[in-house]
Design a protein around this motif. Sequence first.
Motif, PDB file in Angstrom:
ATOM      1  N   UNK A 135       0.945  -1.259  -0.330  1.00 43.53           N
ATOM      2  CA  UNK A 135      -0.045   0.087  -0.201  1.00 43.53           C
ATOM      3  C   UNK A 135       0.490   0.888  -0.037  1.00 43.53           C
ATOM      4  N   UNK A 136       2.083   1.640   0.881  1.00 40.76           N
ATOM      5  CA  UNK A 136       2.665   2.481   0.472  1.00 40.76           C
ATOM      6  C   UNK A 136       3.182   2.561  -0.672  1.00 40.76           C
ATOM      7  N   UNK A 137       3.513   1.685  -1.250  1.00 33.95           N
ATOM      8  CA  UNK A 137       4.026   1.496  -3.271  1.00 33.95           C
ATOM      9  C   UNK A 137       2.896   2.612  -3.696  1.00 33.95           C
ATOM     10  N   UNK A 138       2.238   1.967  -3.652  1.00 32.52           N
ATOM     11  CA  UNK A 138       0.436   2.327  -4.447  1.00 32.52           C
ATOM     12  C   UNK A 138       0.268   3.983  -4.218  1.00 32.52           C
ATOM     13  N   UNK A 139       0.513   4.551  -2.625  1.00 29.57           N
ATOM     14  CA  UNK A 139       0.494   5.961  -1.949  1.00 29.57           C
ATOM     15  C   UNK A 139       1.022   6.633  -3.153  1.00 29.57           C
ATOM     16  N   UNK A 140       2.408   5.858  -2.553  1.00 34.36           N
ATOM     17  CA  UNK A 140       3.402   7.207  -3.529  1.00 34.36           C
ATOM     18  C   UNK A 140       3.362   7.162  -4.973  1.00 34.36           C
ATOM     19  N   UNK A 141       3.074   6.158  -5.645  1.00 31.00           N
ATOM     20  CA  UNK A 141       2.523   6.293  -6.570  1.00 31.00           C
ATOM     21  C   UNK A 141       1.323   7.420  -6.997  1.00 31.00           C
ATOM     22  N   UNK A 142      -0.014   7.186  -6.558  1.00 36.75           N
ATOM     23  CA  UNK A 142      -1.255   8.002  -6.374  1.00 36.75           C
ATOM     24  C   UNK A 142      -0.647   9.881  -5.977  1.00 36.75           C
ATOM     25  N   UNK A 143       0.596   9.458  -5.354  1.00 39.60           N
ATOM     26  CA  UNK A 143       0.789  11.120  -5.086  1.00 39.60           C
ATOM     27  C   UNK A 143       1.508  11.767  -6.256  1.00 39.60           C
ATOM     28  N   UNK A 144       2.080  11.672  -6.847  1.00 39.90           N
ATOM     29  CA  UNK A 144       1.995  12.281  -7.839  1.00 39.90           C
ATOM     30  C   UNK A 144       1.139  12.518  -8.868  1.00 39.90           C
ATOM     31  N   UNK A 145       0.016  11.824  -9.180  1.00 41.00           N
ATOM     32  CA  UNK A 145      -1.531  12.865  -9.776  1.00 41.00           C
ATOM     33  C   UNK A 145      -0.871  12.277 -11.045  1.00 41.00           C
ATOM     34  N   UNK A 146      -0.340  11.531 -11.892  1.00 40.84           N
ATOM     35  CA  UNK A 146      -0.069  11.105 -12.728  1.00 40.84           C
ATOM     36  C   UNK A 146      -0.803   9.680 -13.852  1.00 40.84           C
ATOM     37  N   UNK A 147      -0.523   8.956 -14.611  1.00 32.95           N
ATOM     38  CA  UNK A 147      -1.725   8.159 -15.154  1.00 32.95           C
ATOM     39  C   UNK A 147      -0.906   7.712 -16.603  1.00 32.95           C
ATOM     40  N   UNK A 148      -0.494   6.186 -16.671  1.00 31.36           N
ATOM     41  CA  UNK A 148      -0.938   5.251 -16.276  1.00 31.36           C
ATOM     42  C   UNK A 148       0.310   4.871 -15.270  1.00 31.36           C
ATOM     43  N   UNK A 149       0.071   4.446 -14.102  1.00 28.70           N
ATOM     44  CA  UNK A 149       1.734   3.523 -13.393  1.00 28.70           C
ATOM     45  C   UNK A 149       1.568   2.044 -13.633  1.00 28.70           C
ATOM     46  N   UNK A 150       2.167   1.271 -13.448  1.00 26.15           N
ATOM     47  CA  UNK A 150       2.335  -0.282 -13.487  1.00 26.15           C
ATOM     48  C   UNK A 150       2.695  -0.841 -11.800  1.00 26.15           C
ATOM     49  N   UNK A 151       2.727  -1.433 -11.435  1.00 29.38           N
ATOM     50  CA  UNK A 151       3.418  -2.349  -9.941  1.00 29.38           C
ATOM     51  C   UNK A 151       3.649  -3.553 -10.838  1.00 29.38           C
TER      52      UNK A 151
END
Length: 617
Positions: A135-151
Amino acid sequence: MRICVRLGAAMAAIAIFVCAPHAAAQSRYAAVIGVDAYSEELSPHAGAVADARAVAEAFAAVGFEVELVEDPRQGDIRRAAFWLSDQLGRADDDALGVFYFAGHVAQTDGLTFLLGTDARAGDALEIVETGVPASYIVSQLDSAENTPNFIVLDITAPSEAAQRLGLPRGSGAFDTPDGGMIILSDYPGHAPPPRAQVSSIFTQAFIDFINDERSGLARRLETLRVRVYEDTDRLRRVWMAGSIEADGFRLAAPEPEEDEANGEPASAVITLRDTERETTAEPATGARFHDAEIFFATDREPVFANADFTLSDSQADQLSFGAARVLVAPGLTRGDLEPPAWWEFENLDGDDARPGLRALDLRDQDAFFANVRGIVQRTDERAAFVYVHGFATPPEEAVIRTARLHHELGFDGAPIAFIWPSQGEASALGYDRDAVAVDRAAARLERFLEFVVERTGAERVHVIAHALGARAALRATINVAERRGVRAFGEVILAAPDIDAAQLASLAQGAAAAAERITIYGSVTDPSITEARRYAGDVRRASELSGADGSLDDLELPEAFEFIEASDVRTDIFSAGDTGPFASIIEDMGELLATHAPPSERSRTILIERETLEGRT
């Protein structure tokens, strides 16, 4: 409406998103992590660093700015995620980010943790304290407010600690990045084979996925899943979740394929491999048969003649309850799944060695539910399914079909048939009589389903209904849930449903509130639907809807509905006298009931491009 699926002649992955070209100047960043040097307590992870290096090189070659981290501690993993978030936050909104991790992953209390070299695993609490939450990785990506991102998680071996502590294998559920996807690979239920190459099979396939400039994202995801699955002898899986709105990996976006007839883009549908299986028509002497007990409820009138008991074609005023013993042929097992522990086995030969109905007897209501509850409590899933047969089905066929479904699905729970008074006659007159009978039976089916929910102790009650039986089943599940004021059912599966399309639309909202999910296996080739269309005044049935021609979209079904087009495979496992093979639909149904995963996460689904759907009107 979530998805339109097609079952057919190939198998791979599902992608539930729309591909669109990206800008040539798009910024791209990848944090790539590989962890080898675990303690003996966790078991070393040979090859993960080499895999990470190969993936980092592949990303760099196609224009990514890459942060490669080898054998990190917990803080290093967090810093890599922060670096990725920071780079994305400084870039344009359409920047693409990838977080790739090859190493041990553990789950506890439903949460997923990525483990670095300093992870400790004396108990579950130490994993929580020293691991990095997904969930920490997801929150870091979401905080950038860009799309798209992959894990991307490459879980190539089970941790010694996970086995020692009895933790679930692999990754637990966690949210996908906003507008992005999770791609995860592991060996569910298997220890990985010895590593025979420099890069793992997943790494090789993923690098080819990155480098493929010719195909759209959906097709590349399909290829990735199929290749990993088949190159590991079907031991390793690739799971996917989430959706995206940009084809971020493509360097040069190809023009969309066009339908020559009307200039419209080719339709995308999903298919399953129609895997052939050998069946045992004449079992060998001494074969080990499964002697299954199948429960049933019926509103047919019981008939007693001397010591024999049968069910008539007449409709009774009340329900009767009973059990049947069915001999199931040993050649009809689904994969290598073991039958339920409570099934009995016999070694038979000669005339006795023929699968089919062996005994049928009535039981009073209290004894019936006590028996079913006993089976439910002896299973891990604490589940039951109720099968509602379709048109032109004699009672013995309904029971045999229920046993066969239970056996081939590998279902860990109690199998129950609801037997309504079908005339068993495939004719226009027989269809008219069956249509009246099933509508009358709906109220009794409703009462019975409520009994199953209340009195069996099942944590999940699933309903599987075929053709004309789907009409009664859908109404009954809705009424039970409305009366109880809760979502009363797990999976509701409607196979080739003989329901007027307009009627389906009117019932859709109620059905969505009644069950966790409603899966429709649509088919224009199922024999019951072929007959129904002819006998029902040529009115289009729900089974004949199509996501490709827009008729399905016009209904605006709720998200709880999943429509799987099954016209290219045989669904007549639900019809009398079938002998197989039916592997694709059975495998998909079995995985659905075992995992409750959407099509996007089931192993038999595949996204393909088709310009037309043959046989549709």
